[in-house]
Design an enzyme around this catalytic site. Structure first.
Site, PDB file in Angstrom:
ATOM      1  N   GLU A 137       2.251 -35.255  29.828  1.00 11.34           N
ATOM      2  CA  GLU A 137       1.258 -34.277  29.380  1.00 11.34           C
ATOM      3  C   GLU A 137      -0.121 -34.897  29.198  1.00 11.34           C
ATOM      4  O   GLU A 137      -1.037 -34.229  28.709  1.00 11.34           O
ATOM      5  CB  GLU A 137       1.726 -33.626  28.071  1.00 11.34           C
ATOM      6  CG  GLU A 137       2.970 -32.764  28.256  1.00 11.34           C
ATOM      7  CD  GLU A 137       3.285 -31.913  27.040  1.00 11.34           C
ATOM      8  OE1 GLU A 137       2.694 -32.146  25.962  1.00 11.34           O
ATOM      9  OE2 GLU A 137       4.124 -31.001  27.172  1.00 11.34           O
ATOM     10  N   GLU A 154      10.693   6.099  16.202  1.00  6.51           N
ATOM     11  CA  GLU A 154      10.779   5.570  14.836  1.00  6.51           C
ATOM     12  C   GLU A 154      12.135   5.938  14.234  1.00  6.51           C
ATOM     13  O   GLU A 154      12.842   5.083  13.694  1.00  6.51           O
ATOM     14  CB  GLU A 154       9.646   6.152  13.997  1.00  6.51           C
ATOM     15  CG  GLU A 154       9.692   5.720  12.540  1.00  6.51           C
ATOM     16  CD  GLU A 154       8.687   6.472  11.680  1.00  6.51           C
ATOM     17  OE1 GLU A 154       8.381   5.984  10.576  1.00  6.51           O
ATOM     18  OE2 GLU A 154       8.214   7.554  12.093  1.00  6.51           O
ATOM     19  N   HIS A 155      12.486   7.221  14.300  1.00  8.05           N
ATOM     20  CA  HIS A 155      13.789   7.709  13.842  1.00  8.05           C
ATOM     21  C   HIS A 155      14.497   8.351  15.030  1.00  8.05           C
ATOM     22  O   HIS A 155      13.919   9.201  15.699  1.00  8.05           O
ATOM     23  CB  HIS A 155      13.651   8.784  12.755  1.00  8.05           C
ATOM     24  CG  HIS A 155      12.749   8.429  11.621  1.00  8.05           C
ATOM     25  ND1 HIS A 155      11.416   8.822  11.576  1.00  8.05           N
ATOM     26  CD2 HIS A 155      12.979   7.738  10.481  1.00  8.05           C
ATOM     27  CE1 HIS A 155      10.875   8.386  10.451  1.00  8.05           C
ATOM     28  NE2 HIS A 155      11.792   7.723   9.771  1.00  8.05           N
ATOM     29  N   HIS A 214       5.426  15.982   7.493  1.00  2.93           N
ATOM     30  CA  HIS A 214       4.586  14.881   7.035  1.00  2.93           C
ATOM     31  C   HIS A 214       3.119  15.066   7.395  1.00  2.93           C
ATOM     32  O   HIS A 214       2.226  14.767   6.598  1.00  2.93           O
ATOM     33  CB  HIS A 214       5.067  13.562   7.653  1.00  2.93           C
ATOM     34  CG  HIS A 214       6.207  12.932   6.920  1.00  2.93           C
ATOM     35  ND1 HIS A 214       6.047  12.268   5.734  1.00  2.93           N
ATOM     36  CD2 HIS A 214       7.530  12.852   7.222  1.00  2.93           C
ATOM     37  CE1 HIS A 214       7.223  11.810   5.327  1.00  2.93           C
ATOM     38  NE2 HIS A 214       8.137  12.158   6.201  1.00  2.93           N
ATOM     39  N   THR A 216       4.403   9.668  11.803  1.00  3.63           N
ATOM     40  CA  THR A 216       5.863   9.605  11.847  1.00  3.63           C
ATOM     41  C   THR A 216       6.406  10.350  13.061  1.00  3.63           C
ATOM     42  O   THR A 216       5.734  11.228  13.626  1.00  3.63           O
ATOM     43  CB  THR A 216       6.468  10.181  10.556  1.00  3.63           C
ATOM     44  OG1 THR A 216       7.861   9.865  10.501  1.00  3.63           O
ATOM     45  CG2 THR A 216       6.295  11.686  10.485  1.00  3.63           C
ATOM     46  N   GLN A 275     -10.828   0.469   1.971  1.00  2.00           N
ATOM     47  CA  GLN A 275     -11.343  -0.422   0.922  1.00  2.00           C
ATOM     48  C   GLN A 275     -10.213  -1.067   0.124  1.00  2.00           C
ATOM     49  O   GLN A 275     -10.354  -2.188  -0.375  1.00  2.00           O
ATOM     50  CB  GLN A 275     -12.316   0.323   0.001  1.00  2.00           C
ATOM     51  CG  GLN A 275     -11.763   1.510  -0.744  1.00  2.00           C
ATOM     52  CD  GLN A 275     -11.874   2.815   0.035  1.00  2.00           C
ATOM     53  OE1 GLN A 275     -11.964   2.818   1.253  1.00  2.00           O
ATOM     54  NE2 GLN A 275     -11.869   3.929  -0.688  1.00  2.00           N
ATOM     55  N   ASN A 316      -3.272   6.066   6.557  1.00  2.39           N
ATOM     56  CA  ASN A 316      -3.914   6.833   7.618  1.00  2.39           C
ATOM     57  C   ASN A 316      -4.583   5.901   8.628  1.00  2.39           C
ATOM     58  O   ASN A 316      -4.469   4.672   8.555  1.00  2.39           O
ATOM     59  CB  ASN A 316      -4.911   7.843   7.034  1.00  2.39           C
ATOM     60  CG  ASN A 316      -6.044   7.160   6.269  1.00  2.39           C
ATOM     61  OD1 ASN A 316      -6.349   5.980   6.478  1.00  2.39           O
ATOM     62  ND2 ASN A 316      -6.688   7.895   5.381  1.00  2.39           N
ATOM     63  N   TYR A 340       0.834  -1.197   0.000  1.00  4.96           N
ATOM     64  CA  TYR A 340       0.000   0.000   0.000  1.00  4.96           C
ATOM     65  C   TYR A 340       0.871   1.251   0.000  1.00  4.96           C
ATOM     66  O   TYR A 340       1.785   1.391   0.821  1.00  4.96           O
ATOM     67  CB  TYR A 340      -0.930   0.029   1.217  1.00  4.96           C
ATOM     68  CG  TYR A 340      -1.910   1.173   1.140  1.00  4.96           C
ATOM     69  CD1 TYR A 340      -3.023   1.093   0.308  1.00  4.96           C
ATOM     70  CD2 TYR A 340      -1.701   2.348   1.847  1.00  4.96           C
ATOM     71  CE1 TYR A 340      -3.910   2.158   0.198  1.00  4.96           C
ATOM     72  CE2 TYR A 340      -2.578   3.415   1.748  1.00  4.96           C
ATOM     73  CZ  TYR A 340      -3.679   3.315   0.918  1.00  4.96           C
ATOM     74  OH  TYR A 340      -4.553   4.369   0.797  1.00  4.96           O
ATOM     75  N   HIS A 381       0.245 -39.542  21.490  1.00 11.12           N
ATOM     76  CA  HIS A 381       1.492 -39.051  20.912  1.00 11.12           C
ATOM     77  C   HIS A 381       2.590 -40.106  21.038  1.00 11.12           C
ATOM     78  O   HIS A 381       3.323 -40.389  20.080  1.00 11.12           O
ATOM     79  CB  HIS A 381       1.947 -37.769  21.628  1.00 11.12           C
ATOM     80  CG  HIS A 381       1.180 -36.548  21.252  1.00 11.12           C
ATOM     81  ND1 HIS A 381      -0.172 -36.410  21.475  1.00 11.12           N
ATOM     82  CD2 HIS A 381       1.583 -35.384  20.670  1.00 11.12           C
ATOM     83  CE1 HIS A 381      -0.569 -35.220  21.063  1.00 11.12           C
ATOM     84  NE2 HIS A 381       0.486 -34.576  20.562  1.00 11.12           N
TER      85      HIS A 381
END
Length: 445
Positions: free
Chosen positions: A430, A342-343, A276, A251, A200, A228, A136, A435
């Site tokens: 167990e 983030e940065h 941004h 950001t 969408q 967004n 995206y 098993h």
């Protein structure tokens, strides 16, 4: 712009305070968005697209933005045409970004490993790429061909065979995504682009459908890329259907700086990320009150000539942004580790040494000549990074994002017999005796 002469970021004074990491996180600025609040609004969109496919996606796009493309999939010839028409300087810059990103991401590719536990007993970890990925690329305040690069390059390097880029249709471009997005896709060799955006788009990537011309819009196995709050909510809803990279928020930049930092650089870098989004976070952590005051003055100077001054001023004035005063750089390191930006820029004496002490950041930019803007475009690193403190537990987009580790277990008869008693013992412990029986019966004669 006289009002800018008095601009001052809010202050958080942590000097002479001993705080735990949890207390620091509470004291530090953080805005973010309430994804939970919009999930009820987004869920009907996802449900409608899951049931009615492209028809529902196009209807929602038209109702939200007044734009309805003729087809979801952009004709391939338009991608080639966009590349032909791309400004030569922009094309050259994109190519540099691609080449550097490919060089860095090529070194991330994992190799298969085989462990031999005993004669005839091996476990191989085989790395297999995700088969089909949806990438995206948002619209909104800016055009992001760099996001095309940052999503596509690691996927291609991982060996993903099939990928589709989804980006919002633009009215001024005939209901197609921005031509620079199309050109970037073509430059990278991606020939499938969908003109669909928002929640969408995420739903259509997850569930697929049939285009208006009858062509199949195949669903993907994984969705990556920022967007967004509605895109983020849709990714959260769809994560039971597909894999996602992360729930990206606004950001953010944090700068750890001392008296040696140039306030011109510090202010410019804070502004660069504030550009941004009004919700973007810009945080300066410093032990120098002199630098804090000089940065305020320089922010006022630079805001006077900043193109997106309203947006930047809103971000710098928001509750998510501040100048944080600390006792010393040791306290600053603890503070930025708790913040998990983030940065994160390091502009201090011995910046490499300080950077080596950082444990929580999406990406670290070391020294005066490594601004975040470099990482946004041409450092070679990836700019799709964890936000909202998620760098405490998550990484940025990389080749690993698109790889799955599969364990291949191969034992021969003797190797199984050698360990069979332990398997049977543990199965009894167990209370799962079947098993153990599955092993024991192999040795019945």
């Amino acid at each position: 712009m006289n009002m800018m002469a008095k601009f001052q970021m809010s202050r958080i004074d942590l000097r002479n305070r001993v705080l735990s990491a949890a207390q620091l996180r509470s004291a530090l600025p953080r805005g973010g968005v309430d994804v939970d609040a919009v999930v009820p609004k987004v869920r009907p969109i996802v449900d409608a697209v899951a049931q009615r496919g492209a028809q529902a996606a196009l209807e929602y796009g038209e109702s939200f933005d007044g734009i309805r493309p003729e087809t979801v999939r952009v004709p391939r010839e338009l991608l080639s045409q966009a590349l032909e028409n791309l400004d030569a300087d922009v094309r050259a810059a994109l190519q540099v970004s691609i080449d550097r990103a490919r060089a860095v991401h090529a070194d991330q590719r994992r190799t298969d490993t085989t462990t031999t536990l005993a004669p005839g007993a091996t476990v191989t970890e085989r790395w297999v790429p995700v088969e089909r990925v949806g990438l995206y690329v948002p619209g909104g305040n800016a055009v992001y061909p760099s996001s095309v690069v940052m999503n596509v390059v690691p996927a291609q390097t991982a060996g993903v065979d099939s990928m589709v880029i989804a980006s919002p249709p633009q009215g001024q471009f005939g209901g197609r995504p921005h031509p620079t997005i199309l050109a970037a896709a073509a430059l990278l060799g991606v020939d499938e682009v969908w003109a669909v955006g928002g929640a969408q788009a995420v739903a259509l990537l997850a569930y697929g459908g049939t285009d208006t011309d009858g062509a199949e819009l195949a669903p993907v196995d994984m969705i990556t890329g920022p967007g967004n709050i509605y895109v983020t909510a849709a990714k959260r809803i769809c994560r039971s259907q597909v894999g996602i990279d992360a729930e990206a928020g606004p950001t953010e930049i944090a700068i750890l700086a001392d008296h040696t930092a140039d306030p011109v650089h510090v202010a410019a870098d804070l502004i660069s990320q504030a550009e941004h989004d009004e919700m973007a976070a810009s945080v300066l952590v410093t032990d120098s009150e002199t630098l804090a005051e000089a940065t305020d003055r320089e922010l006022a100077n630079q805001l006077a000539t900043t193109k997106h001054v309203e947006r930047v001023t809103a971000a710098l004035s928001g509750k998510q942004s501040a100048i944080v005063l600390v006792d010393d750089i040791d306290a600053g390191v603890r503070t930025v580790n708790a913040y998990a930006a983030e940065h994160l820029e390091i502009q201090t004496v011995d910046a490499p040494g300080v950077a080596g002490r950082i444990r929580s950041a999406g990406a670290i930019f070391v020294g005066a000549w490594s601004p975040v803007s470099l990482g946004d475009y041409c450092a070679g690193s990836n700019h799709v990074l964890p936000t909202a403190g998620c760098a405490r537990h998550s990484s940025g987009l990389s080749v690993q994002t698109f790889l799955r580790g599969i364990h291949v277990v191969e034992y021969d008869e003797a190797a199984l017999k050698d360990v069979s008693g332990h398997v049977i013992t543990l199965s009894k412990a167990e209370d799962l005796p079947a098993h153990g029986e599955a092993v024991r019966r192999r040795f019945e004669r």
